[in-house]
Design a protein around this motif. Structure first.
Motif, short mmCIF file in Angstrom:
data_model
loop_
_atom_site.label_atom_id
_atom_site.label_comp_id
_atom_site.label_asym_id
_atom_site.label_seq_id
_atom_site.Cartn_x
_atom_site.Cartn_y
_atom_site.Cartn_z
N VAL A 1 0.88 -1.17 0.00
CA VAL A 1 0.00 0.00 0.00
C VAL A 1 0.92 1.22 0.00
N LYS A 2 0.93 1.95 -1.12
CA LYS A 2 1.83 3.09 -1.24
C LYS A 2 1.23 4.33 -0.58
N MET A 3 2.07 5.00 0.20
CA MET A 3 1.67 6.22 0.88
C MET A 3 2.81 7.22 0.69
N TYR A 4 2.57 8.29 -0.02
CA TYR A 4 3.61 9.28 -0.31
C TYR A 4 4.81 8.64 -1.03
N CYS A 5 4.49 7.98 -2.13
CA CYS A 5 5.53 7.35 -2.95
C CYS A 5 5.67 8.03 -4.30
N GLU A 6 5.13 9.25 -4.44
CA GLU A 6 5.30 10.03 -5.66
C GLU A 6 6.73 10.56 -5.70
N LEU A 7 7.31 10.63 -6.87
CA LEU A 7 8.70 11.06 -7.00
C LEU A 7 8.78 12.55 -7.31
N ASN A 8 8.14 13.38 -6.46
CA ASN A 8 8.06 14.81 -6.74
C ASN A 8 8.84 15.68 -5.76
N GLY A 9 9.42 15.10 -4.73
CA GLY A 9 10.22 15.86 -3.79
C GLY A 9 9.44 16.78 -2.88
N LEU A 10 8.11 16.69 -2.91
CA LEU A 10 7.27 17.52 -2.03
C LEU A 10 6.99 16.73 -0.75
N PHE A 11 7.84 16.90 0.24
CA PHE A 11 7.72 16.12 1.47
C PHE A 11 6.41 16.46 2.17
N PRO A 12 5.56 15.46 2.44
CA PRO A 12 4.25 15.73 3.05
C PRO A 12 4.33 16.01 4.55
N HIS A 13 5.47 15.70 5.14
CA HIS A 13 5.71 15.98 6.55
C HIS A 13 7.21 16.08 6.73
N ASN A 14 7.66 16.46 7.91
CA ASN A 14 9.09 16.51 8.17
C ASN A 14 9.70 15.16 7.79
N PRO A 15 10.75 15.16 6.94
CA PRO A 15 11.26 13.88 6.41
C PRO A 15 12.08 13.05 7.40
N GLU A 16 12.41 13.60 8.57
CA GLU A 16 13.13 12.78 9.55
C GLU A 16 12.14 11.80 10.17
N PRO A 17 12.41 10.48 10.10
CA PRO A 17 11.42 9.48 10.53
C PRO A 17 11.34 9.32 12.05
N LEU A 18 10.83 10.36 12.71
CA LEU A 18 10.67 10.35 14.16
C LEU A 18 9.19 10.24 14.52
N ARG A 19 8.92 9.81 15.75
CA ARG A 19 7.56 9.56 16.22
C ARG A 19 6.61 10.73 15.92
N GLU A 20 7.06 11.96 16.20
CA GLU A 20 6.17 13.11 16.06
C GLU A 20 5.80 13.41 14.62
N HIS A 21 6.47 12.78 13.65
CA HIS A 21 6.19 13.05 12.24
C HIS A 21 5.40 11.91 11.57
N LEU A 22 5.08 10.86 12.33
CA LEU A 22 4.55 9.63 11.70
C LEU A 22 3.15 9.26 12.15
N SER A 23 2.38 10.23 12.61
CA SER A 23 1.04 9.93 13.13
C SER A 23 0.12 9.37 12.04
N GLU A 24 0.29 9.83 10.80
CA GLU A 24 -0.62 9.40 9.74
C GLU A 24 -0.46 7.92 9.41
N ILE A 25 0.77 7.46 9.24
CA ILE A 25 0.95 6.04 8.93
C ILE A 25 0.60 5.17 10.13
#
Length: 467
Positions: free
Chosen positions: A212-236
């Motif tokens: 299930v792809k989520m934000y897998c477009e190759l457009n460089g428009l980061f939908p959230h802070n790109p550092e994979p920390l807890r505070e940035h991953l509520s959606e997934i």
């Protein structure tokens, strides 16, 4: 706006004045310094450099500047265009190239970019080499460019090297493709619209996973802070249980950091990515484990369970790799979700981390949350404090070392103090004017209290300096 010139590469914000940001002039200057160093060290051949980038909006512009600069120095370029950091590292090895440059600012926001420089082993350049390149950059009048007859060439390979990278992973003896396919997994992937959206689904689909792809477009428009920390991953964390998926996978923009989400929406914990993969590798092979000083004690506990040594190196991939080679480690990495598996290559690689973890999961026949519960429960707090150029950091660390001398502080990288049931690590950031404060304890509350205690102590020592 910022330009950071360090031994590990050149990182900065796009736009602004030359010398203060990552401008075209700075890009050309430091690329030419790297290329000049390369020619000096490979005088008997026409060097080949592998070039790749993540999807940042500035990436194509920076890539063109880098490629043209190298060609002007009579260096050939293998241009992978959109790729991942570990894929470029693999391409340097497989092509027997003399070097590589990855255009990515890793977990930094979209207005940043960077030049990550590789040696002929497909590894990040050493501190010694980094200093040499920075010195060469300050003597730009000595750059010698090629005549038209000797200009470097450029070969384009689009996407093909990610497939080759995956081929190498699937041939590893500890990756069981059949077992993963039999597990019939459903996995949600958040790739922050960068090159992980190309590489991770391709790997998973070849392993028989429903993706299930989520934000897998190759457009460089980061939908959230790109550092994979807890505070940035509520959606997934919400999407995985909503879709009744077996787990979620999150990678950073250049795919060298790896974070898992359990089927119930809880984070597996970035510190536990390496813990779980090391547990699996050590169940099949005996050998030492290496991580950075800021990594969880859980790794040491797992190593002890398998009766092998666990070593801690200074923070930074190049330092961990050096220690891994010295100790002949079978697995290593960093607590930020970075997996280094030397059977493949000496670089943090989320793709090989995924394949090893999924094999471990398939063999365990457990849910991801149940697998997580079998590891020692530690909690980590990660905080930071800014400082100015007037602050004498060495004096601050020396004062703290003296205060806690009964605990025999480790000054390998900043200051780490190991207490009976907890630890704290203080270190200067390589890329920002901040002191990072990491604390780990047996409860969330205690880790937070310990980190706040040392933040306050640092503030007090800084105030004392300024009085």
């Amino acid at each position: 706006m910022t330009l950071i010139k360090s031994i590990s590469g050149i990182r900065g914000t796009i736009g602004g004045k030359a010398g203060e940001n990552l401008t075209p002039l700075d890009t050309v200057k430091f690329t030419c310094a790297y290329g000049s160093w390369l020619k000096k060290n490979f005088p008997d051949c026409k060097p080949l450099v592998v070039l790749g980038r993540d999807t940042r909006v500035s990436g194509k512009m920076i890539k063109n500047l880098v490629s043209a600069s190298l060609q002007a120095l009579a260096i050939d370029v293998l241009n992978l265009d959109l790729s991942t950091t570990p894929t470029v590292e693999m391409a340097v090895i497989l092509e027997k190239a003399q070097g590589g440059i990855i255009i990515t600012a890793s977990h930094n926001p979209a207005h940043w970019n960077a030049l990550k420089m590789l040696n002929s082993d497909g590894e990040f350049i050493s501190e010694k080499v980094g200093k040499e390149i920075l010195d060469i950059a300050e003597q730009e009048e000595s750059f010698s460019f090629a005549t038209i007859e000797a200009l470097g060439g450029q070969t384009f390979i689009k996407n093909g090297y990610i497939a080759r990278h995956i081929d190498e992973i699937l041939q590893l003896s500890l990756v069981d493709e059949a077992a993963i396919k039999k597990a019939r997994l459903k996995i949600v992937v958040d790739a922050v619209n960068s090159t992980g959206g190309l590489a991770v689904p391709e790997l998973l689909e070849r392993l028989g996973v429903e993706v299930v792809k989520m934000y897998c477009e190759l457009n460089g428009l980061f939908p959230h802070n790109p550092e994979p920390l807890r505070e940035h991953l509520s959606e997934i964390c919400q999407k995985v249980p909503d879709l009744k998926a077996d787990m979620g996978i999150v990678v950073d923009p250049d795919v060298d950091r790896l974070v898992f989400v359990c089927e119930n929406g809880e984070l597996f914990g970035e510190e536990y990515t390496l813990v779980a993969v090391a547990d699996y590798v050590l169940s099949k092979r005996s050998g030492s484990v290496v991580s950075s000083l800021s990594s969880s004690r859980a790794l040491r506990d797992i190593a002890s369970r398998w009766n092998v040594p666990c070593y801690y190196a200074a923070v930074g991939e190049v330092n961990v790799v050096k220690f891994m080679k010295e100790t002949d480690a079978v697995i290593g990495g960093e607590g930020n979700g970075g997996i280094i598996y030397p059977d493949l290559h000496y670089g943090r690689d989320a793709l090989v981390g995924i394949a090893l973890f999924l094999t471990h999961l398939a063999y365990s026949r457990k849910s991801v949350s149940a697998l997580r519960k079998q590891y020692p429960p530690y909690f980590m707090a990660k905080k930071k404090i800014k400082y100015t150029s007037q602050v004498d950091l060495s004096a601050v660390f020396e004062a703290l070392s003296e205060k806690y001398q009964r605990w025999k502080p480790d000054a390998t990288d900043g200051l780490k103090i190991d207490f009976t049931d907890e630890w704290v690590h203080l270190r200067k950031s390589n890329t920002e004017s901040i002191i990072r404060v990491y604390a780990e304890a047996i409860s969330d509350k205690r880790a937070d209290v310990l980190s706040e205690q040392f933040l306050e102590e640092i503030r007090n020592f800084i105030l004392h300096q300024q009085c």
